[in-house]
Motif scaffolding. Structure first.
Motif, short mmCIF file in Angstrom:
data_model
loop_
_atom_site.label_atom_id
_atom_site.label_comp_id
_atom_site.label_asym_id
_atom_site.label_seq_id
_atom_site.Cartn_x
_atom_site.Cartn_y
_atom_site.Cartn_z
N GLU A 59 -0.42 8.70 4.70
CA GLU A 59 -0.72 7.60 5.51
C GLU A 59 -0.18 6.40 4.93
N MET A 60 0.92 5.75 5.49
CA MET A 60 1.61 4.61 4.94
C MET A 60 1.66 3.42 5.87
N ASP A 61 0.73 3.54 6.91
CA ASP A 61 0.70 2.37 7.89
C ASP A 61 -0.44 1.65 7.32
N PRO A 62 -0.23 0.33 6.98
CA PRO A 62 -1.46 -0.47 6.22
C PRO A 62 -2.51 -0.61 7.45
N GLN A 63 -2.06 -0.88 8.59
CA GLN A 63 -3.21 -0.83 9.66
C GLN A 63 -4.10 0.26 9.76
N ALA A 64 -3.34 1.78 9.62
CA ALA A 64 -4.26 2.88 9.68
C ALA A 64 -4.97 3.12 8.31
N PRO A 94 -8.55 11.54 10.14
CA PRO A 94 -7.68 12.60 10.46
C PRO A 94 -8.07 13.89 10.07
#
Lengths: 180, 189
Positions: A136-141, A157
């Motif tokens: 996971e590389m989405d800062p928000q996620a 997840p």
């Protein structure tokens, strides 16, 4: 190494176990107190939840859940972890089957074998490592996931497949970051 | 590192990602730091399958249902969030027709409508490395081959028509012949 959201930032920081007098596989020093990390030796096999507030090096086998609130976990070259891992920093040289949640970083080194999902603000993987899973590389996620990273999470997840013996449902644990 | 390959359709993918939003990227190749670095600057989730070791299993089966079962086992478990981009790169060349059909069906089931798949097909060359090559982004416009097996085998040289038959749910959005004789394809679901 890169930081999510930063364009192509290479890893520049030293490895935490880079002391010339200490082999990389030896116990890392505790990030806070400077004392030696706890070690689960090669002959030790643990089924269940492991929690603590000091750095930990695993050279043995752990099946279950690992939670180190603000400390680092190192899975050494001989280490075998079949567990979801929650720690401040996670360094993998050995085998991991499970999801890795690093509130600061996750580093997967060249001899590591990881099957699972990685969630952390900073993720690095050295070429040569065997990895199968999601990063996971989405800062928000990542931030959202940090808020759900308590073991009793409901919207996390989908975890990587793991042996039934490693699926013991842990309870909420003091010392584990459960919110942003 | 070998000379990087100009890949304009890969560049077009990157340009789309630069428009913003969250992206789920499915990489069938092995985990590589350069790939993680390249996609890590976007709001993205990178699903890494490392499929190469499963090619023999897929190619060795004749029953389409069993091929699909194998393909499902080789791919990551399905999740609620669908995939936007699939990085096939040269793996297409190492799948026989039934295996290619089954695998791409299983992938399609994980993708959202309009998802894009990027592939490289040996087109003018009659022979190719005997195992898949590892490609990584060298930059936004180039792919680098960082491992090239020494052995060779005949290339299937799939034509766009072949691929349309094997991948009926996908259409060729664009195709470009690259300098090294490979055909670069962007497929759309």
């Amino acid at each position: 190494m890169f930081e999510i959201g930063k364009k192509g930032a290479p890893e520049t920081g030293p490895r935490p176990e880079s002391s010339p007098t200490r082999p990389e596989t030896s116990a890392p020093r505790s990030s806070g107190s400077g004392r030696e990390a706890a070690v689960i030796g090669p002959s030790i096999h643990i089924d269940g939840d492991v929690r603590g507030e000091e750095d930990l090096l695993i050279e043995g086998e752990v099946n279950g859940t690992l939670q180190l609130k603000s400390n680092s976990l190192t899975v050494g070259p001989q280490g075998k972890v079949r567990a979801d891992v929650y720690a401040h920093s996670i360094y993998v040289d050995g085998l991991v089957e499970g999801d890795l949640y690093g509130s600061e970083r996750v580093a997967i080194r060249k001899n590591a074998q990881v099957r699972g999902n990685v969630t952390s603000p900073r993720v690095s993987l050295e070429d040569g490592a065997r990895f199968k899973g999601s990063i996971e590389m989405d800062p928000q996620a990542v931030q959202s996931s940090a808020g759900r990273a308590a073991p009793a999470r409901s919207n996390a997840p989908a975890p990587a497949p793991k042996p039934a013996a490693a699926a013991a449902p842990p309870s909420a644990v003091p010392g584990v970051k459960t919110g942003p | 590192m070998p000379e990087a390959l100009n890949a304009p359709l890969f560049h077009s993918l990157i340009k789309r990602m630069e428009a913003g939003g969250r992206w789920v990227v499915l990489d069938l190749g092995p985990a590589r730091s350069a790939t993680i670095r390249s996609f890590g600057r976007f709001r993205s989730r990178l699903d890494i399958v490392d499929l190469a070791d499963g090619l023999d299993v897929l190619n060795g089966e004749a029953d389409p249902r069993r091929i699909r079962t194998h393909a499902e086992q080789l791919l990551l478990p399905r999740r609620n969030e669908t995939t936007d981009i699939v990085l096939l790169w040269d793996l297409i060349n190492y799948l026989n027709r039934p295996a290619l059909t089954a695998l791409m069906e299983c992938i399609a089931a994980r993708c959202k409508r309009g998802a894009l798949a990027h592939g490289l097909v040996y087109y003018s060359a009659k022979r190719m490395p005997d195992r898949p090559t590892t490609f990584v982004p060298a930059d936004d416009q180039h792919l680098a081959q960082i491992s090239v097996p020494t052995g060779e085998r005949p290339a299937p040289r799939y034509s766009p028509e072949d691929l349309a038959k094997c991948m009926p749910r996908y259409t060729v959005e664009r195709g470009r012949l690259l300098r090294n004789g490979m055909q670069e394809f962007l497929f759309k679901l």
